[in-house]
Design a protein around this motif. Structure first.
Motif, PDB file in Angstrom:
ATOM      1  N   ASP A 205       0.228   5.860  -1.090  1.00 20.98           N
ATOM      2  CA  ASP A 205      -1.117   5.079  -2.549  1.00 20.98           C
ATOM      3  C   ASP A 205      -2.126   5.483  -1.946  1.00 20.98           C
ATOM      4  OD1 ASP A 205      -2.683   3.698  -3.350  1.00 20.98           O
ATOM      5  OD2 ASP A 205      -2.607   2.039  -2.905  1.00 20.98           O
ATOM      6  N   ASN A 206      -2.231   7.293  -3.003  1.00 24.67           N
ATOM      7  CA  ASN A 206      -3.485   8.083  -3.171  1.00 24.67           C
ATOM      8  C   ASN A 206      -3.532   8.995  -3.703  1.00 24.67           C
ATOM      9  OD1 ASN A 206      -4.872  10.066  -1.746  1.00 24.67           O
ATOM     10  ND2 ASN A 206      -3.549  11.216  -0.593  1.00 24.67           N
ATOM     11  N   PRO A 207      -3.588   8.486  -5.389  1.00 26.16           N
ATOM     12  CA  PRO A 207      -3.468   8.881  -6.529  1.00 26.16           C
ATOM     13  C   PRO A 207      -4.958  10.088  -6.374  1.00 26.16           C
ATOM     14  CG  PRO A 207      -4.501   7.016  -6.751  1.00 26.16           C
ATOM     15  CD  PRO A 207      -3.775   7.206  -5.378  1.00 26.16           C
ATOM     16  N   LYS A 208      -5.610  10.394  -5.927  1.00 22.93           N
ATOM     17  CA  LYS A 208      -6.675  11.417  -6.162  1.00 22.93           C
ATOM     18  C   LYS A 208      -6.082  12.186  -4.810  1.00 22.93           C
ATOM     19  CE  LYS A 208     -11.109   8.562  -6.886  1.00 22.93           C
ATOM     20  NZ  LYS A 208     -12.067   7.863  -6.898  1.00 22.93           N
ATOM     21  N   GLY A 209      -5.012  11.865  -3.678  1.00 25.77           N
ATOM     22  CA  GLY A 209      -4.772  13.444  -2.806  1.00 25.77           C
ATOM     23  C   GLY A 209      -5.388  13.767  -2.208  1.00 25.77           C
ATOM     24  N   LEU A 221       5.315  -0.449  11.860  1.00 22.01           N
ATOM     25  CA  LEU A 221       4.190  -0.469  10.359  1.00 22.01           C
ATOM     26  C   LEU A 221       3.419   1.239  11.351  1.00 22.01           C
ATOM     27  CD1 LEU A 221       1.878  -3.583  11.293  1.00 22.01           C
ATOM     28  CD2 LEU A 221       3.571  -3.474   9.758  1.00 22.01           C
ATOM     29  N   LEU A 222       3.311   1.594  10.036  1.00 22.02           N
ATOM     30  CA  LEU A 222       2.911   3.292   9.388  1.00 22.02           C
ATOM     31  C   LEU A 222       1.792   3.087   9.440  1.00 22.02           C
ATOM     32  CD1 LEU A 222       6.065   3.723  10.209  1.00 22.02           C
ATOM     33  CD2 LEU A 222       5.022   6.069   9.765  1.00 22.02           C
ATOM     34  N   TYR A 223       0.268   4.096   9.789  1.00 18.05           N
ATOM     35  CA  TYR A 223      -0.583   4.368   9.044  1.00 18.05           C
ATOM     36  C   TYR A 223      -1.190   5.422   9.042  1.00 18.05           C
ATOM     37  CZ  TYR A 223      -1.150  -0.317  11.743  1.00 18.05           C
ATOM     38  OH  TYR A 223      -1.040  -1.611  12.521  1.00 18.05           O
ATOM     39  N   ALA A 232      -4.589   4.241   4.719  1.00 14.01           N
ATOM     40  CA  ALA A 232      -3.310   3.486   4.370  1.00 14.01           C
ATOM     41  C   ALA A 232      -2.282   2.865   5.134  1.00 14.01           C
ATOM     42  CB  ALA A 232      -2.122   3.830   3.420  1.00 14.01           C
ATOM     43  N   ARG A 233      -1.357   1.945   5.074  1.00 10.96           N
ATOM     44  CA  ARG A 233      -0.934   1.045   6.090  1.00 10.96           C
ATOM     45  C   ARG A 233       0.926   0.789   5.047  1.00 10.96           C
ATOM     46  NH1 ARG A 233      -2.042  -5.051   7.376  1.00 10.96           N
ATOM     47  NH2 ARG A 233      -0.549  -5.036   5.213  1.00 10.96           N
ATOM     48  N   SER A 234       1.953   0.723   5.974  1.00 12.14           N
ATOM     49  CA  SER A 234       3.115   0.975   5.559  1.00 12.14           C
ATOM     50  C   SER A 234       3.243  -0.468   6.386  1.00 12.14           C
ATOM     51  CB  SER A 234       4.318   1.950   5.789  1.00 12.14           C
ATOM     52  OG  SER A 234       5.582   1.537   5.577  1.00 12.14           O
ATOM     53  N   ASP A 235       3.938  -1.373   5.343  1.00 17.82           N
ATOM     54  CA  ASP A 235       4.849  -2.350   6.273  1.00 17.82           C
ATOM     55  C   ASP A 235       6.233  -2.308   6.485  1.00 17.82           C
ATOM     56  OD1 ASP A 235       1.676  -3.582   6.819  1.00 17.82           O
ATOM     57  OD2 ASP A 235       2.094  -4.612   4.831  1.00 17.82           O
ATOM     58  N   ASP A 236       7.481  -1.167   6.099  1.00 16.19           N
ATOM     59  CA  ASP A 236       8.381  -0.804   5.673  1.00 16.19           C
ATOM     60  C   ASP A 236       8.838  -0.408   6.059  1.00 16.19           C
ATOM     61  OD1 ASP A 236       7.342   0.331   3.364  1.00 16.19           O
ATOM     62  OD2 ASP A 236       7.891  -0.722   1.845  1.00 16.19           O
ATOM     63  N   PHE A 241       3.584   3.383   1.092  1.00 18.05           N
ATOM     64  CA  PHE A 241       2.076   3.194   2.051  1.00 18.05           C
ATOM     65  C   PHE A 241       1.468   2.149   1.006  1.00 18.05           C
ATOM     66  CE2 PHE A 241       4.088   6.032   4.183  1.00 18.05           C
ATOM     67  CZ  PHE A 241       4.146   6.593   5.904  1.00 18.05           C
ATOM     68  N   LYS A 242       0.764   1.704   1.109  1.00 22.25           N
ATOM     69  CA  LYS A 242      -0.767   0.712   0.333  1.00 22.25           C
ATOM     70  C   LYS A 242      -2.098   1.187   1.035  1.00 22.25           C
ATOM     71  CE  LYS A 242      -2.070  -3.193  -2.085  1.00 22.25           C
ATOM     72  NZ  LYS A 242      -2.033  -4.779  -1.507  1.00 22.25           N
TER      73      LYS A 242
END
Length: 371
Positions: A205-209, A221-223, A232-236, A241-242
């Motif tokens: 989730d990084n639409p602005k790059g 978890l990844l950050y 952003a964090r990944s719960d999976d 990444f959200k």
């Protein structure tokens, strides 16, 4: 250069790509040859601009400008230069065991070593990375969704621009599974030790790059941390990444995972925040400075080490979170640090390697505001 940190290097040279070279040399040499030209051997490699440092078992490995990689087997007292197939500036290095390590840098370079950093081979560069991005976008181009079409246009732009975008961090979990991240939201993943790389931007989730500076793992978890307050964090386990909100829009250059869901991010002009709930909420970290942070390191005793662009070192207690300043006897800018096997702190910077002995690490000034 005093206000440029390891993770924020792209701020100054993102488009130039050769900030560390003399002007006459940079003007004379296009980007492509540095991907083919081995790093020049020099007697002064340990005094060169060095940007990151890591442990390969007990061996120290530091990387920096013009493809320089140096190693030490005596806790930093002496160094030798490694054989490197490229002359681009290297920005990050990591080893998962005494033999297997990766380094990344300018022009989209990813290097791999299987002998503890003595020799390296190229696994990816910006030319091939852009081609992978374009192929990945074309594969998804049968969709009419705007996001997919946007990814296709962006990938084509990367190809047209050439290999001018750096990777800024590398994070492997073992000798097979890892990520590299960098400018303009670049992120690639491998599951075979880097023999092949898969673009991963469409999973983030990084639409602005936004530029990505640091990636850390905490269990499954990844950050991700980056410019303009990006987090952003990944719960999976990295599948997606959200983005999560943070209190400030300053860039975050470094990040450390702490115990029981703790997390600390630091960055531009003294920005420092901590979370106790895996990034859901934040509060100011107990350190005050107006200098940009360049290092955040968990020491062997559990204390958290901060270093800023002025060369000031401070530690945060693992018990009561109090901050104390270390007498480093050095005002040189620090870009990276690691604790050697003998307990000494080895720092890298624009003037090369510096050693702070273990006794000095334990010596601290009275708590107070860092000037």
């Amino acid at each position: 250069m005093s206000n440029i940190s390891r993770r924020s290097l792209s701020t100054a040279w993102l488009l130039a790509g050769m900030w560390c070279l003399p002007a006459t040399y940079a003007d004379a040499a296009p980007v492509a040859p540095v991907l083919e030209r081995p790093a020049l051997q020099t007697e002064h490699a340990a005094q060169s601009v060095l940007i990151d440092i890591a442990l390969a078992g007990t061996r120290l490995v530091a990387v920096g400008e013009r493809g320089i990689v140096i190693t030490s087997d005596d806790d930093g007292l002496s160094w030798r230069q490694s054989d490197v197939p490229v002359s681009v500036t290297l920005t990050s290095v990591q080893f998962v065991d005494p033999k297997n390590g990766w380094a990344v840098g300018h022009s989209g370079v990813i290097l791999h070593s299987v002998d503890g950093g003595l020799t390296w081979r190229s696994q990816l560069d910006g030319i091939r990375a852009s081609q992978l991005l374009l192929a990945d976008a074309k594969h998804a181009s049968n969709s009419t969704q705007p996001a997919t079409q946007s990814a296709l246009r962006l990938a084509q732009q990367f190809v047209d621009d050439g290999p001018d975008k750096p990777f800024l961090d590398v994070r492997f979990d073992d000798e097979k599974h890892g990520y590299v991240i960098g400018a303009y939201g670049l992120i690639f993943r491998t599951t075979d030790g880097g023999e092949s790389w898969q673009p991963w931007m469409q999973h983030v989730d990084n639409p602005k790059g936004m530029n990505l500076y640091s990636l850390q793992r905490d269990g499954r978890l990844l950050y991700l941390a980056g410019e303009q307050g990006y987090f952003a964090r990944s719960d999976d386990d990295g599948a997606t990444f959200k983005r999560l909100p943070t209190p400030h829009d300053a860039s975050y250059f470094e990040m450390q995972v702490r115990n029981n869901g703790g997390l600390v991010v630091v960055g531009l002009r003294g920005t420092a925040f901590m979370s106790l709930d895996r990034g859901n909420s934040w509060k100011p970290a107990p350190i005050t400075t107006t200098e940009s942070f360049s290092v955040l390191l968990t020491l062997d005793d559990g204390r958290l080490l901060y270093a800023d662009q002025a060369g000031q070192l401070s530690v945060q207690s693992a018990k009561d979170q109090s901050i104390t300043a270390l007498d480093s006897s050095s005002s040189q800018s620090i870009t990276a640090a690691v604790q050697a096997s003998n307990g000494n702190l080895i720092t890298a910077g624009f003037r090369g390697i510096n050693i702070l002995n273990q006794a000095a690490l334990a010596t601290a000034a009275p708590p107070g505001e860092i000037k």
